[in-house]
Structures are given as C-alpha cells and as structure tokens.
Write an enzyme that holds these catalytic residues in place. Structure first.
Site, PDB file in Angstrom:
ATOM      1  N   THR A 171      43.819  10.958  96.507  1.00  0.00           N
ATOM      2  CA  THR A 171      44.293   9.669  96.019  1.00  0.00           C
ATOM      3  C   THR A 171      43.610   9.352  94.694  1.00  0.00           C
ATOM      4  O   THR A 171      42.392   9.522  94.560  1.00  0.00           O
ATOM      5  CB  THR A 171      44.013   8.550  97.035  1.00  0.00           C
ATOM      6  N   PHE A 173      42.577   6.518  92.178  1.00  0.00           N
ATOM      7  CA  PHE A 173      42.292   5.088  92.084  1.00  0.00           C
ATOM      8  C   PHE A 173      42.069   4.714  90.629  1.00  0.00           C
ATOM      9  O   PHE A 173      41.523   5.506  89.847  1.00  0.00           O
ATOM     10  CB  PHE A 173      41.033   4.739  92.874  1.00  0.00           C
TER      11      PHE A 173
END
Length: 284
Positions: A171, A173
């Site tokens: 992921t 961010f």
C-alpha cells in the site's frame, strides 16, 4: 510532529505513520475526513493516508479529499501488507459465520474469502476496527481480516496468516501537511488538471511531459462532481516541481488546461527509504 491516521491502533495506517517518525505522537481518526480535519484544525501537523494498493487499486475517496483541502503532499510511504484472519481464542475456521474488514482488506483477500463456505462477508470502516469489533463481541463465530499487530492489541488469535491474494501486497500512503518533513530533496511531483472535451486533448496534455523526458509514474482519472462525463486527471511525475523541465512542462500544460493544480512535490519512497533510521520496522 504529530501524525493523524484513519483507524484504530493496529491499523496498517498506524504502521505507515510509524515509518515516517517512529516516536511521533499519533492521532487515530474514525474516518479519512476526520484525518484531514485533524490537520486543518491544527490538532495534528500531518496525516498519513492510503492512496493506492498494488492489489485493490486506488482509494478514490482520498483523491477527492485531497482536492477539497489545501494541504500539500509532503512525503510518501510504501508499506508491505500482510493480512491475517483473526478471531477470539478457541474459534475455528469451520465455525465461522461472519468475517469483517475494510473494503480494501476484503478486496485484497478475495480468493481466500471465496474458500470460506457459508460465511457472510461484511465491510467495515477499518481493518483494526474490525478486529476490535470481533474482540468486543465475545463471539467465536466471527473473525476479522487485519494485521498481526491488531491481533496483539485486541487479544485475538490468527486462524490463518498471509491470506492476501498476492505476496507482493503493498500500500502506498501519502503524508499531507503544511510543514515539510526533513531535508530530503524532492524527486516527485503530484498534479491534477482538467481538459477540454475535444479530440486529442489528453494526447496533447501528456505530450508536454513526453517531449521533455519526464516520467509519468501514475495517471488516474476521476469524475468531476456535478459535471457528468467530465474528468479530472491525477498524475504523478518522476521529477521535482522546481526543476526546469517540470516548470516548463506545467507552464505549457497551463496554456490549454482549464484547471491545473500542484498537489505536492516530495521525495519518493525509494529516496526516503534509503535514509530512514533503523527503528522504522514494518508491522505486519
């Protein structure tokens, strides 16, 4: 520095925030909107929010919120994500009736979830929040998909580990705030722009970067609210905003783009990661 993130302690967003500053006070927030508002109000200096997953794709709500707020991107963080199926001690896979998690968590574990016959899949606001729900319920027929740390925080056992569809589950961010982080030289810029609805307009827009040898690391379109079938284009450029080639490309794009905005110029994770102190440990 004080960093807001969405979710409960044990959320992957908490782990990402720790990679920015391991010792900074953290502010858990119920929603993405709350995380933005926490920075706007001054209750936190920064917010660390997920924008893209290598399996589940983009988190579109955060792109919309980024446009709605005047908070620049000041850093990015990449976090390997390992999902666990968590339940109360004594629970079994065969006895499960419900599994909770954030929609992104569910999307990243779709193949595993299909193997659970007769189990209801329920979307919630947060992965770690789902673990908390299971712990608070006291029911051994419920489970959550979340991090190993969430299991530790809420006293849950792992019925299965690594349940994401692909091992390379990462992921990305973005960190927003009005204060720069450190003194690392930026090498990446995020922008958003609109274009007239006419033949060749997107080709023309992208050519201003191609002609100057600027790498586009991401291109995403989003609908413009209230203007059906018109779109905004979000682009990540592999160059700092104040480099001559980028300045000239954006000046060229601004000649025909009705709207053009720089969302931030910052160090890419590859650059930032190489200079991170040892305490920044991935929490799975």
């Amino acid at each position: 520095m004080k960093i807001a993130y969405q979710g409960e302690p044990g959320a992957f967003s908490e782990a990402a925030a720790r990679r920015i500053d391991h010792d900074a006070p953290l502010v858990p927030c119920k929603s993405f909107e709350d995380a933005f508002d926490t920075v706007v109000s001054g209750a936190a200096t920064h917010a660390c929010l997920p924008f893209e997953n290598s399996i589940g794709g983009s988190i579109h709500r955060n792109y919309d919120l980024l446009l709605a707020h005047d908070l620049p991107i000041v850093a990015e963080v990449e976090l390997p994500v390992v999902h666990h199926l968590l339940a109360l001690p004594g629970a079994t896979l065969a006895g499960l009736k419900r599994v909770y998690s954030h929609p992104q968590g569910l999307a990243q574990c779709e193949r595993f979830l299909r193997t659970l016959s007769g189990v209801e899949i329920i979307a919630t606001y947060d992965t770690a929040g789902s673990a908390k729900m299971v712990a608070d319920s006291g029911q051994t027929d419920a489970a959550a998909i979340a991090s190993a740390r969430a299991g530790d925080v809420f006293g849950l056992a792992s019925l299965a580990s690594g349940v994401q569809d692909f091992d390379d589950n990462i992921t990305r961010f973005l960190v927003i705030g009005r204060v720069p982080i450190g003194n690392i030289v930026p090498d990446k810029t995020s922008i958003v722009f609109s274009l007239p609805n006419e033949p060749g307009s997107l080709f023309k827009a992208l050519s201003v970067f191609a002609l100057r040898g600027i790498d586009l690391t991401k291109l995403e379109s989003r609908p413009i609210p209230g203007r059906p079938w018109e779109y905004l284009f979000y682009v990540d450029l592999g160059i700092a905003r104040d480099e001559v080639a980028c300045t000239r490309a954006l000046g060229h794009l601004g000649e025909f783009a009705p709207m053009l905005r720089t969302l931030g110029t910052y160090a890419s994770w590859r650059t930032h990661e190489g200079r991170m102190p040892d305490p920044f440990e991935v929490v799975s």
